[in-house]
Motif scaffolding. Structure first.
Motif, PDB file in Angstrom:
ATOM      1  N   ASN A 131       0.800  -1.222   0.000  1.00  0.00           N
ATOM      2  CA  ASN A 131       0.000   0.000   0.000  1.00  0.00           C
ATOM      3  C   ASN A 131       0.836   1.276   0.000  1.00  0.00           C
ATOM      4  O   ASN A 131       0.283   2.373   0.070  1.00  0.00           O
ATOM      5  CB  ASN A 131      -0.925   0.009   1.232  1.00  0.00           C
ATOM      6  N   ASP A 132       2.156   1.132  -0.030  1.00  0.00           N
ATOM      7  CA  ASP A 132       3.037   2.291  -0.033  1.00  0.00           C
ATOM      8  C   ASP A 132       3.863   2.276  -1.322  1.00  0.00           C
ATOM      9  O   ASP A 132       4.945   1.671  -1.376  1.00  0.00           O
ATOM     10  CB  ASP A 132       3.960   2.250   1.195  1.00  0.00           C
ATOM     11  N   LEU A 187       7.690   3.377  -1.005  1.00  0.00           N
ATOM     12  CA  LEU A 187       8.565   2.391  -0.371  1.00  0.00           C
ATOM     13  C   LEU A 187       8.746   1.166  -1.262  1.00  0.00           C
ATOM     14  O   LEU A 187       9.842   0.615  -1.355  1.00  0.00           O
ATOM     15  CB  LEU A 187       7.987   1.964   0.980  1.00  0.00           C
TER      16      LEU A 187
END
Length: 261
Positions: A102-103, A106
């Motif tokens: 979800n990032d 990153l």
């Protein structure tokens, strides 16, 4: 569904697996791609929109330069450990897999830290600054539990737990490397006793061995890869410079305050 020899040859219009350079298996409901362990010459591979969860068979595809894996079932970025040894890999499309998380920021930095030679990731060009940032802020990719890595799937180095890890050289091996690099050999007191190692000495040894390993590996990098290292080094040095400046400013402010009071 298993990708078979017959299906590969039919799609590639080839007579044998070793002659296949390009293959498009988009949307074939594939889950088993073990056939690629027999295809070292493949260069461009499209496997998007399938049900693939393991990338281990691709570790043998030493000539692979473009890999398309969008919309599969790859569970974790640890699967990328199987691609580390693919030194010609420049294009990777991994989006829309469970491993992306979800990032997105990153995710991208972690992929680039693991595969710093990439020039394009998920259809976006990779910049030198991005690689430098990834080397500092991307998460480390570890080997999937229970996986057996190809001996060359870690950029030519064996797994970190083996006796050939660059950080585990003994004194003779380390000094041999330092001699090749034109550096002074280390004295015996730099090495701790095997029977009673001290934590402080071990940390010093690890730092020394890390430096030796980095310098040795630099000899194998081409111009493009050396530029990436140069950018990463400059960015790293800036953090030290900024830290020193902040300390000096703080110290100066404190002195002024003391004088005023």
């Amino acid at each position: 569904m298993k990708l078979t020899r017959k299906l590969v040859l039919a799609k590639a219009k080839a007579s044998d697996l070793e002659s296949v350079k390009k293959l498009n298996c988009w949307g074939c409901n594939l889950t088993d791609i073990s056939i690629f362990s027999q295809m070292p010459s493949i260069e461009v591979l499209t496997l998007s929109v399938n049900g693939i969860s393991s990338l281990s068979p691709l570790a043998s595809c030493r000539s692979l330069s473009e890999l398309y894996l969008r919309k599969n079932m790859i569970p974790s970025l640890s699967e990328l450990s199987h691609l580390r040894g693919l030194t010609r890999l420049r294009v990777l499309w991994l989006a829309e897999n469970p491993c992306c998380g979800n990032d997105p920021g990153l995710y991208r930095l972690t992929v680039l830290r693991c595969l710093p030679r990439l020039q394009k990731l998920d259809n976006q060009v990779v910049t030198e600054d991005e690689i430098a940032l990834a080397l500092m802020e991307g998460e480390q990719v570890t080997t999937p539990p229970g996986s057996i890595l190809n001996p060359m799937s870690t950029n030519g180095l064996q797994d970190a737990d083996t006796e050939n890890d660059p950080l585990n050289y003994n004194m003779e091996e380390t000094n041999k490397i330092r001699e090749e690099l034109g550096m002074k050999p280390l004295s015996r007191d730099k090495f701790s006793s095997l029977s009673s190692p001290s934590t402080t000495t071990n940390k010093a040894m690890k730092k020394t061995h890390t430096l030796d390993a980095v310098l040795l590996l630099l000899r194998d990098l081409d111009e493009e890869e050396l530029r990436v290292v140069h950018t990463a080094t400059q960015n790293r040095l800036q953090t030290y410079t900024l830290g020193s400046e902040t300390f000096r400013e703080s110290h100066s402010t404190q002195k002024t305050t003391d004088i005023q009071h």
